[in-house]
Design a protein around this motif. Structure first.
Motif, mmCIF file in Angstrom:
data_model
loop_
_atom_site.group_PDB
_atom_site.id
_atom_site.type_symbol
_atom_site.label_atom_id
_atom_site.label_comp_id
_atom_site.label_asym_id
_atom_site.label_seq_id
_atom_site.Cartn_x
_atom_site.Cartn_y
_atom_site.Cartn_z
ATOM 1 N N VAL A 46 0.864 -1.172 0.000
ATOM 2 C CA VAL A 46 0.000 0.000 0.000
ATOM 3 C C VAL A 46 0.907 1.231 0.000
ATOM 4 O O VAL A 46 1.769 1.363 0.874
ATOM 5 N N ILE A 47 0.706 2.105 -0.965
ATOM 6 C CA ILE A 47 1.557 3.282 -1.109
ATOM 7 C C ILE A 47 0.716 4.543 -0.917
ATOM 8 O O ILE A 47 -0.264 4.758 -1.628
ATOM 9 N N GLY A 48 1.104 5.347 0.051
ATOM 10 C CA GLY A 48 0.540 6.678 0.231
ATOM 11 C C GLY A 48 1.603 7.677 -0.187
ATOM 12 O O GLY A 48 2.679 7.710 0.401
ATOM 13 N N ALA A 49 1.357 8.439 -1.225
ATOM 14 C CA ALA A 49 2.349 9.387 -1.732
ATOM 15 C C ALA A 49 1.877 10.810 -1.484
ATOM 16 O O ALA A 49 0.689 11.101 -1.521
ATOM 17 N N TRP A 50 2.827 11.676 -1.235
ATOM 18 C CA TRP A 50 2.491 13.076 -1.010
ATOM 19 C C TRP A 50 3.572 13.955 -1.623
ATOM 20 O O TRP A 50 4.691 13.523 -1.856
ATOM 21 N N GLU A 51 3.184 15.155 -1.912
ATOM 22 C CA GLU A 51 4.113 16.135 -2.450
ATOM 23 C C GLU A 51 3.869 17.468 -1.752
ATOM 24 O O GLU A 51 2.763 17.749 -1.288
ATOM 25 N N VAL A 52 4.902 18.260 -1.640
ATOM 26 C CA VAL A 52 4.755 19.584 -1.052
ATOM 27 C C VAL A 52 3.998 20.449 -2.056
ATOM 28 O O VAL A 52 4.374 20.516 -3.223
ATOM 29 N N PRO A 53 2.903 21.091 -1.635
ATOM 30 C CA PRO A 53 2.147 21.956 -2.554
ATOM 31 C C PRO A 53 3.041 23.055 -3.123
ATOM 32 O O PRO A 53 3.856 23.635 -2.405
ATOM 33 N N TRP A 54 2.873 23.339 -4.404
ATOM 34 C CA TRP A 54 3.732 24.338 -5.046
ATOM 35 C C TRP A 54 3.650 25.690 -4.356
ATOM 36 O O TRP A 54 4.616 26.424 -4.290
ATOM 37 N N SER A 55 2.473 26.017 -3.796
ATOM 38 C CA SER A 55 2.329 27.308 -3.108
ATOM 39 C C SER A 55 3.216 27.378 -1.871
ATOM 40 O O SER A 55 3.664 28.451 -1.483
ATOM 41 N N GLU A 56 3.482 26.238 -1.261
ATOM 42 C CA GLU A 56 4.349 26.196 -0.085
ATOM 43 C C GLU A 56 5.810 26.372 -0.468
ATOM 44 O O GLU A 56 6.611 26.803 0.347
ATOM 45 N N LEU A 57 6.160 26.014 -1.688
ATOM 46 C CA LEU A 57 7.540 26.177 -2.127
ATOM 47 C C LEU A 57 7.894 27.653 -2.257
ATOM 48 O O LEU A 57 9.037 28.055 -2.060
ATOM 49 N N VAL A 58 6.894 28.464 -2.582
ATOM 50 C CA VAL A 58 7.108 29.904 -2.741
ATOM 51 C C VAL A 58 7.323 30.558 -1.385
ATOM 52 O O VAL A 58 8.193 31.395 -1.207
ATOM 53 N N SER A 59 6.514 30.154 -0.413
ATOM 54 C CA SER A 59 6.592 30.742 0.925
ATOM 55 C C SER A 59 6.412 29.624 1.962
ATOM 56 O O SER A 59 5.318 29.434 2.498
#
Length: 150
Positions: A46-59
């Protein structure tokens, strides 16, 4: 990324990969995958994948551990429900930091099958695949089952 086991004869242990995001659709997909694994004598990853939201990369306001904790807290109740009565099926749950589609496709290398849920969101829900299901259907190295919940 996917762990591979080999028996003493050199054959790979059959396994099914299933994506989970904590939704009802993903719980149903995990439940289906476990039932199918039971029938064919396979294990389930079972794989749960996540990514940092692009808006968070800005600030940035959080660190990776914060996102990981949020994902784990969202997945734990769903997995507890999906894995009830599945003690007879070897199941591994992994949370990975990566885009869900590519993470599932890579984990499915040598898998018997990749299972993903379908949310049926949008104006024409059910008539179009979501982005993760579409990515998996087009790029997976194995058969893909898109489980429609409900």
């Amino acid at each position: 990324m996917s762990e591979k086991s080999e028996s003493s004869s050199g054959d790979r242990e059959p396994f099914i990969v299933v994506g989970v995001d904590g939704s009802r659709a993903s719980v149903a997909a995990v439940t289906w995958a476990i039932d199918h694994a039971r029938r064919i004598g396979a294990r389930v990853e079972v794989i749960g994948a996540w990514e940092v939201p692009w808006s968070e990369l800005v600030s940035p306001t959080k660190v990776d551990e914060d996102y990981f904790r949020q994902v784990r807290e969202r997945l734990e109740p769903a997995m507890a429900e999906a894995l009830t009565g599945a003690d007879d099926v070897h199941t591994v749950v992994r949370i990975v930091e990566w885009y869900p589609g590519p993470a599932l496709v890579q984990a499915a290398e040598h898998a018997e099958m990749l299972v993903v849920g379908s949310h049926r969101y949008g104006v024409m829900g059910g008539m179009h695949l979501g982005s993760v299901a579409s990515y998996c259907a087009h790029h997976a190295p194995c058969p893909v089952l898109i489980h429609r919940h409900g």
